[in-house]
Design a protein around this motif. Structure first.
Motif, short mmCIF file in Angstrom:
data_model
loop_
_atom_site.label_atom_id
_atom_site.label_comp_id
_atom_site.label_asym_id
_atom_site.label_seq_id
_atom_site.Cartn_x
_atom_site.Cartn_y
_atom_site.Cartn_z
N ARG A 67 55.64 70.25 35.04
CA ARG A 67 56.49 69.07 35.15
C ARG A 67 55.72 67.96 35.85
O ARG A 67 54.78 68.20 36.58
CB ARG A 67 57.75 69.40 35.94
N LEU A 68 56.20 66.75 35.63
CA LEU A 68 55.63 65.59 36.30
C LEU A 68 56.11 65.61 37.74
O LEU A 68 57.30 65.46 38.02
CB LEU A 68 56.07 64.30 35.59
N ARG A 69 55.20 65.86 38.66
CA ARG A 69 55.55 66.00 40.07
C ARG A 69 55.35 64.69 40.85
O ARG A 69 56.10 64.41 41.77
CB ARG A 69 54.70 67.08 40.73
N LYS A 70 54.34 63.92 40.46
CA LYS A 70 54.00 62.74 41.25
C LYS A 70 53.41 61.67 40.35
O LYS A 70 52.67 61.97 39.42
CB LYS A 70 52.99 63.13 42.34
N LEU A 71 53.74 60.42 40.64
CA LEU A 71 53.15 59.28 39.95
C LEU A 71 52.18 58.59 40.90
O LEU A 71 52.54 58.25 42.02
CB LEU A 71 54.24 58.28 39.53
N ASN A 72 50.98 58.38 40.42
CA ASN A 72 49.96 57.69 41.20
C ASN A 72 49.67 56.37 40.47
O ASN A 72 49.03 56.36 39.42
CB ASN A 72 48.70 58.55 41.30
N ILE A 73 50.18 55.27 41.01
CA ILE A 73 50.00 53.96 40.40
C ILE A 73 48.82 53.27 41.09
O ILE A 73 48.83 53.08 42.29
CB ILE A 73 51.27 53.08 40.55
N VAL A 74 47.81 52.93 40.30
CA VAL A 74 46.62 52.27 40.83
C VAL A 74 46.55 50.89 40.20
O VAL A 74 46.36 50.75 39.00
CB VAL A 74 45.34 53.07 40.50
N VAL A 75 46.72 49.86 41.05
CA VAL A 75 46.62 48.48 40.57
C VAL A 75 45.18 48.05 40.80
O VAL A 75 44.75 47.84 41.93
CB VAL A 75 47.62 47.55 41.31
N LYS A 76 44.42 47.95 39.72
CA LYS A 76 42.99 47.65 39.81
C LYS A 76 42.73 46.16 40.02
O LYS A 76 41.76 45.78 40.64
CB LYS A 76 42.25 48.12 38.55
N GLU A 77 43.60 45.35 39.47
CA GLU A 77 43.38 43.90 39.54
C GLU A 77 44.73 43.22 39.74
O GLU A 77 45.70 43.52 39.06
CB GLU A 77 42.74 43.42 38.23
N ALA A 78 44.76 42.30 40.70
CA ALA A 78 45.97 41.52 40.99
C ALA A 78 45.50 40.26 41.72
O ALA A 78 44.38 40.22 42.25
CB ALA A 78 46.95 42.31 41.83
N PRO A 79 46.35 39.22 41.77
CA PRO A 79 45.95 37.98 42.45
C PRO A 79 45.59 38.19 43.92
O PRO A 79 44.68 37.55 44.43
CB PRO A 79 47.17 37.07 42.30
N ASP A 80 46.29 39.06 44.63
CA ASP A 80 45.97 39.34 46.04
C ASP A 80 46.46 40.74 46.40
O ASP A 80 47.09 41.42 45.59
CB ASP A 80 46.59 38.27 46.96
N GLU A 81 46.16 41.18 47.60
CA GLU A 81 46.51 42.53 48.04
C GLU A 81 48.02 42.72 48.16
O GLU A 81 48.54 43.80 47.90
CB GLU A 81 45.83 42.86 49.38
N PHE A 82 48.75 41.68 48.56
CA PHE A 82 50.20 41.78 48.66
C PHE A 82 50.82 42.01 47.28
O PHE A 82 51.76 42.78 47.11
CB PHE A 82 50.80 40.52 49.30
N ALA A 83 50.26 41.32 46.28
CA ALA A 83 50.74 41.49 44.91
C ALA A 83 50.45 42.91 44.43
O ALA A 83 51.29 43.52 43.74
CB ALA A 83 50.10 40.48 43.99
N LYS A 84 49.29 43.47 44.79
CA LYS A 84 48.97 44.84 44.39
C LYS A 84 50.01 45.82 44.92
O LYS A 84 50.52 46.67 44.19
CB LYS A 84 47.59 45.25 44.92
N VAL A 85 50.33 45.67 46.20
CA VAL A 85 51.31 46.58 46.82
C VAL A 85 52.68 46.40 46.18
O VAL A 85 53.39 47.37 45.88
CB VAL A 85 51.37 46.35 48.34
#
Length: 166
Positions: A67-85
């Motif tokens: 089963r799908l136990r965990k989702l790992n979302i990796v934002v590689k590119e975004a305008p700034d670090e706050f947007a990534k989070v």
């Protein structure tokens, strides 16, 4: 002399009868031994089949329980670090319902995350960001690699002053 001839005939008859009986029993013994070898071979084949079936069953149960136990979302590119989070948090929130689903669902349709996320627009800190799914690694811990770029259409509306009609 008749007694000697009688005993000689009796001895020859006994020997002939015993050899005939031995030949018949030997043939029966050979058939029995052949049957024994066939049964042993059959038993060995059944043991191998049983082991294969047990292996397939354990594999199927293990595969079924994945089963799908965990989702790992990796934002590689975004305008700034706050947007990534913020993008990471929002995507996790949207995909939270996928947790504890069977992996066969995702493995049968590997483009599912692309269909759900690619091209979607998210509003973060007053700016519109468009999601682009770059890669998805499916497993009990599924990793989704995303680029969040500024939405060109939305930013044009904010930058250009409204046109006035005469």
């Amino acid at each position: 002399m008749k007694h000697k001839q009688f005993f000689a005939t009796l001895a020859v008859g006994t020997l002939f009868g015993a050899s005939a009986l031995l030949a018949m029993r030997g043939h029966d013994l050979d058939l029995l031994y052949l049957k024994y070898l066939q049964v042993r071979e059959s038993e060995q084949q059944l043991k191998e089949d049983k082991q294969k079936l047990e292996d397939e069953l354990s594999h199927a149960q293990k595969y079924k329980n994945r089963r799908l136990r965990k989702l790992n979302i990796v934002v590689k590119e975004a305008p700034d670090e706050f947007a990534k989070v913020a993008v990471q948090r929002e995507v996790k929130r949207q995909l939270n319902s996928m947790l504890d689903k069977e992996l066969t669902l995702l493995e049968n349709d590997p483009e599912l995350f692309n269909k759900l996320l690619d091209g979607r627009t998210i509003e973060v800190s007053g700016q519109s960001l468009t999601l682009q799914v770059k890669a998805v690694v499916i497993g009990e811990t599924t990793s989704i690699f995303i680029h969040a770029v500024k939405d060109v259409k939305a930013s044009k509306h904010h930058e250009e002053p409204p046109t006035t009609l005469p």
